[in-house]
Design a protein around this motif. Structure first.
Motif, PDB file in Angstrom:
ATOM      1  N   GLU A 206      59.388 -48.532  37.522  1.00  0.00           N
ATOM      2  CA  GLU A 206      60.630 -47.821  37.838  1.00  0.00           C
ATOM      3  C   GLU A 206      60.631 -46.439  37.172  1.00  0.00           C
ATOM      4  N   PRO A 207      60.750 -45.360  37.938  1.00  0.00           N
ATOM      5  CA  PRO A 207      60.755 -44.029  37.349  1.00  0.00           C
ATOM      6  C   PRO A 207      62.165 -43.597  36.938  1.00  0.00           C
ATOM      7  N   LEU A 208      62.233 -42.768  35.909  1.00  0.00           N
ATOM      8  CA  LEU A 208      63.510 -42.215  35.474  1.00  0.00           C
ATOM      9  C   LEU A 208      63.243 -40.867  34.815  1.00  0.00           C
ATOM     10  N   GLU A 209      63.736 -39.814  35.441  1.00  0.00           N
ATOM     11  CA  GLU A 209      63.582 -38.470  34.890  1.00  0.00           C
ATOM     12  C   GLU A 209      64.747 -38.197  33.940  1.00  0.00           C
ATOM     13  N   VAL A 210      64.435 -37.821  32.702  1.00  0.00           N
ATOM     14  CA  VAL A 210      65.486 -37.678  31.684  1.00  0.00           C
ATOM     15  C   VAL A 210      65.273 -36.397  30.890  1.00  0.00           C
ATOM     16  N   PHE A 211      66.342 -35.996  30.205  1.00  0.00           N
ATOM     17  CA  PHE A 211      66.236 -34.877  29.271  1.00  0.00           C
ATOM     18  C   PHE A 211      65.601 -35.365  27.973  1.00  0.00           C
ATOM     19  N   PRO A 212      65.003 -34.462  27.202  1.00  0.00           N
ATOM     20  CA  PRO A 212      64.306 -34.873  25.976  1.00  0.00           C
ATOM     21  C   PRO A 212      65.178 -35.667  25.008  1.00  0.00           C
ATOM     22  N   SER A 213      66.454 -35.333  24.919  1.00  0.00           N
ATOM     23  CA  SER A 213      67.318 -36.049  23.976  1.00  0.00           C
ATOM     24  C   SER A 213      67.386 -37.535  24.298  1.00  0.00           C
ATOM     25  N   VAL A 214      67.407 -37.864  25.598  1.00  0.00           N
ATOM     26  CA  VAL A 214      67.437 -39.271  26.006  1.00  0.00           C
ATOM     27  C   VAL A 214      66.109 -39.939  25.679  1.00  0.00           C
ATOM     28  N   ALA A 215      65.011 -39.263  25.998  1.00  0.00           N
ATOM     29  CA  ALA A 215      63.689 -39.839  25.739  1.00  0.00           C
ATOM     30  C   ALA A 215      63.466 -40.050  24.243  1.00  0.00           C
ATOM     31  N   GLN A 216      63.962 -39.135  23.425  1.00  0.00           N
ATOM     32  CA  GLN A 216      63.790 -39.296  21.987  1.00  0.00           C
ATOM     33  C   GLN A 216      64.614 -40.465  21.466  1.00  0.00           C
ATOM     34  N   GLU A 217      65.741 -40.733  22.100  1.00  0.00           N
ATOM     35  CA  GLU A 217      66.512 -41.913  21.720  1.00  0.00           C
ATOM     36  C   GLU A 217      65.784 -43.184  22.153  1.00  0.00           C
ATOM     37  N   VAL A 218      65.156 -43.127  23.322  1.00  0.00           N
ATOM     38  CA  VAL A 218      64.373 -44.274  23.784  1.00  0.00           C
ATOM     39  C   VAL A 218      63.294 -44.615  22.757  1.00  0.00           C
ATOM     40  N   PHE A 219      62.598 -43.587  22.274  1.00  0.00           N
ATOM     41  CA  PHE A 219      61.488 -43.787  21.345  1.00  0.00           C
ATOM     42  C   PHE A 219      61.907 -43.512  19.904  1.00  0.00           C
ATOM     43  N   LEU A 220      63.086 -43.957  19.563  1.00  0.00           N
ATOM     44  CA  LEU A 220      63.616 -43.773  18.219  1.00  0.00           C
ATOM     45  C   LEU A 220      62.682 -44.333  17.160  1.00  0.00           C
ATOM     46  N   HIS A 221      61.958 -45.382  17.506  1.00  0.00           N
ATOM     47  CA  HIS A 221      61.098 -46.078  16.557  1.00  0.00           C
ATOM     48  C   HIS A 221      59.789 -45.353  16.308  1.00  0.00           C
ATOM     49  N   SER A 222      59.461 -44.349  17.097  1.00  0.00           N
ATOM     50  CA  SER A 222      58.126 -43.749  17.048  1.00  0.00           C
ATOM     51  C   SER A 222      58.207 -42.246  16.819  1.00  0.00           C
ATOM     52  N   ARG A 223      57.805 -41.824  15.641  1.00  0.00           N
ATOM     53  CA  ARG A 223      57.776 -40.380  15.366  1.00  0.00           C
ATOM     54  C   ARG A 223      56.766 -39.679  16.260  1.00  0.00           C
ATOM     55  N   TYR A 224      55.648 -40.345  16.537  1.00  0.00           N
ATOM     56  CA  TYR A 224      54.639 -39.737  17.397  1.00  0.00           C
ATOM     57  C   TYR A 224      55.196 -39.488  18.788  1.00  0.00           C
ATOM     58  N   LYS A 225      55.848 -40.502  19.372  1.00  0.00           N
ATOM     59  CA  LYS A 225      56.368 -40.361  20.726  1.00  0.00           C
ATOM     60  C   LYS A 225      57.464 -39.299  20.789  1.00  0.00           C
ATOM     61  N   GLN A 226      58.255 -39.170  19.731  1.00  0.00           N
ATOM     62  CA  GLN A 226      59.295 -38.151  19.727  1.00  0.00           C
ATOM     63  C   GLN A 226      58.676 -36.755  19.779  1.00  0.00           C
ATOM     64  N   GLU A 227      57.571 -36.578  19.077  1.00  0.00           N
ATOM     65  CA  GLU A 227      56.877 -35.286  19.140  1.00  0.00           C
ATOM     66  C   GLU A 227      56.250 -35.082  20.522  1.00  0.00           C
ATOM     67  N   GLU A 228      55.713 -36.159  21.096  1.00  0.00           N
ATOM     68  CA  GLU A 228      55.107 -36.050  22.419  1.00  0.00           C
ATOM     69  C   GLU A 228      56.155 -35.704  23.479  1.00  0.00           C
ATOM     70  N   VAL A 229      57.359 -36.238  23.329  1.00  0.00           N
ATOM     71  CA  VAL A 229      58.456 -35.905  24.250  1.00  0.00           C
ATOM     72  C   VAL A 229      58.704 -34.404  24.236  1.00  0.00           C
ATOM     73  N   GLN A 230      58.764 -33.820  23.066  1.00  0.00           N
ATOM     74  CA  GLN A 230      59.003 -32.381  22.960  1.00  0.00           C
ATOM     75  C   GLN A 230      57.876 -31.592  23.625  1.00  0.00           C
ATOM     76  N   GLN A 231      56.645 -32.034  23.437  1.00  0.00           N
ATOM     77  CA  GLN A 231      55.505 -31.332  24.022  1.00  0.00           C
ATOM     78  C   GLN A 231      55.550 -31.389  25.549  1.00  0.00           C
ATOM     79  N   LYS A 232      55.811 -32.561  26.099  1.00  0.00           N
ATOM     80  CA  LYS A 232      55.830 -32.698  27.556  1.00  0.00           C
ATOM     81  C   LYS A 232      57.014 -31.950  28.166  1.00  0.00           C
TER      82      LYS A 232
END
Length: 336
Positions: A206-232
């Motif tokens: 299932e696809p879902l296009e979101v703003f970075p703030s939402v994605a960073q909340e999704v990956f709250l547990h992962s500092r790496y993923k939060q940085e990757e969200v910003q990069q993408k």
């Protein structure tokens, strides 16, 4: 003072996020991702409170001139396929909407032209790339849930490799307690079995296009993923990122995935290579091999492909965009 206060607030948020991450088990982290995904999905669906009709002009062999009247913000390319034939439902992998790659489960937002893509198209390049990317997502899902809950698993961003590389990749950092662990053939078979179970369930991506703030909340547990969200997000002109959910597992993707896990057929995890120490711990590279359901290989051919997929696929690290390009040597300069 305002700058200092803002810096303190940022630091406090980071410390809070880190503390929250430390308290989350793998199961809790997955549950959190799924809950935030569902909440945002429901919010986006609520943006279309009343039914509005759009016209979808189908393109492709035998479909030119077919016009479908669908629901804006609700109907997907798969919904359109269901108005055609069973062949289109079972064989469609991706879609082109006004020439733009479009996931099969992503709602249509305007009147458009629509082409359904399959593995049997004359040029399946885009479909093959999405398939390889999807196999990587499936491998990451298996890795993240394969170990006991007390062992952390950190999925890293893996540069995409072409199908001709021989294997799809998933870079990962396992719990430090597993640094001395060397996977056996039985371990790889267990990972393969986990992937095959997901394939048999025929789960949608299932696809879902979101703003970075939402994605960073999704990956709250992962500092790496939060940085990757910003990069993408920085690489996307729209400033958004794409999430995909498979079952209750949410991933961040740099490109479209195929419609469902059932499109995979032969699938095998072939290797887990040690890449050495990295900024996030001991980096490992999981590799695998797969063919879609429409393209089967004889067991002798598969064995040769598997042997190739066991070998480490080396990937050039991406260039740091903050650094200036290296100056090319002058043709008249002597060799050092």
């Amino acid at each position: 003072m305002m700058v200092i206060r803002a810096a303190c607030q940022v630091l406090q948020r980071r410390l809070t996020s880190t503390a929250a991450a430390a308290r989350l088990s793998t199961a809790e982290a997955l549950s959190h991702r799924n809950a935030v995904f569902s909440r945002e999905q429901a919010r986006q669906q609520g943006l279309y409170p009343r039914v509005e009709k759009i016209e979808v002009s189908m393109q492709g062999q035998g479909l030119d001139g077919t016009l479908l009247v669908m629901n804006r913000g609700m109907s997907t390319p798969l919904s359109c396929a269901r108005h055609l034939t069973e062949y289109h439902v079972t064989n469609s992998v991706l879609a082109l909407v006004d020439g733009e790659l479009w996931p099969l489960h992503q709602p249509l937002t305007h009147s458009c032209t629509l082409t359904l893509l399959t593995f049997k198209d004359s040029d399946p390049t885009l479909v093959n790339e999405a398939y390889w990317r999807s196999c990587t997502a499936l491998l990451g899902q298996v890795l993240e849930t394969a170990f006991k809950d007390e062992f952390s698993v950190q999925l890293l961003s893996t540069p995409e490799v072409p199908v001709t590389s021989g294997a799809f990749l998933c870079d990962v950092v396992l719990d430090p307690h597993l640094d001395s662990w060397t996977p056996s053939e039985e371990s790889l078979q267990s990972l393969t079995k986990g992937a095959q179970q997901l394939i048999m369930q025929d789960l949608a991506w299932e696809p879902l296009e979101v703003f970075p703030s939402v994605a960073q909340e999704v990956f709250l547990h992962s500092r790496y993923k939060q940085e990757e969200v910003q990069q993408k997000a920085a690489q996307n002109p729209k400033g958004t990122v794409m999430l995909y959910r498979c079952g209750d597992h949410v991933v961040l993707s740099g490109g479209p995935l195929v419609a469902r896990t059932g499109l995979c057929s032969q699938y095998e995890v072939t290797a887990l290579h040690n890449l050495g120490s990295g900024p996030w711990g001991l980096h490992r590279r999981a590799q695998g091999l797969s063919l879609p359901v429409q393209l089967q290989a004889h067991h002798t051919v598969w064995r040769k492909l598997r042997q190739r997929a066991e070998k480490l696929v080396e990937v050039q690290p991406p260039e740091d965009p903050t650094l200036p390009p290296a100056a090319a040597p002058s043709p008249s300069s002597p060799n050092q």
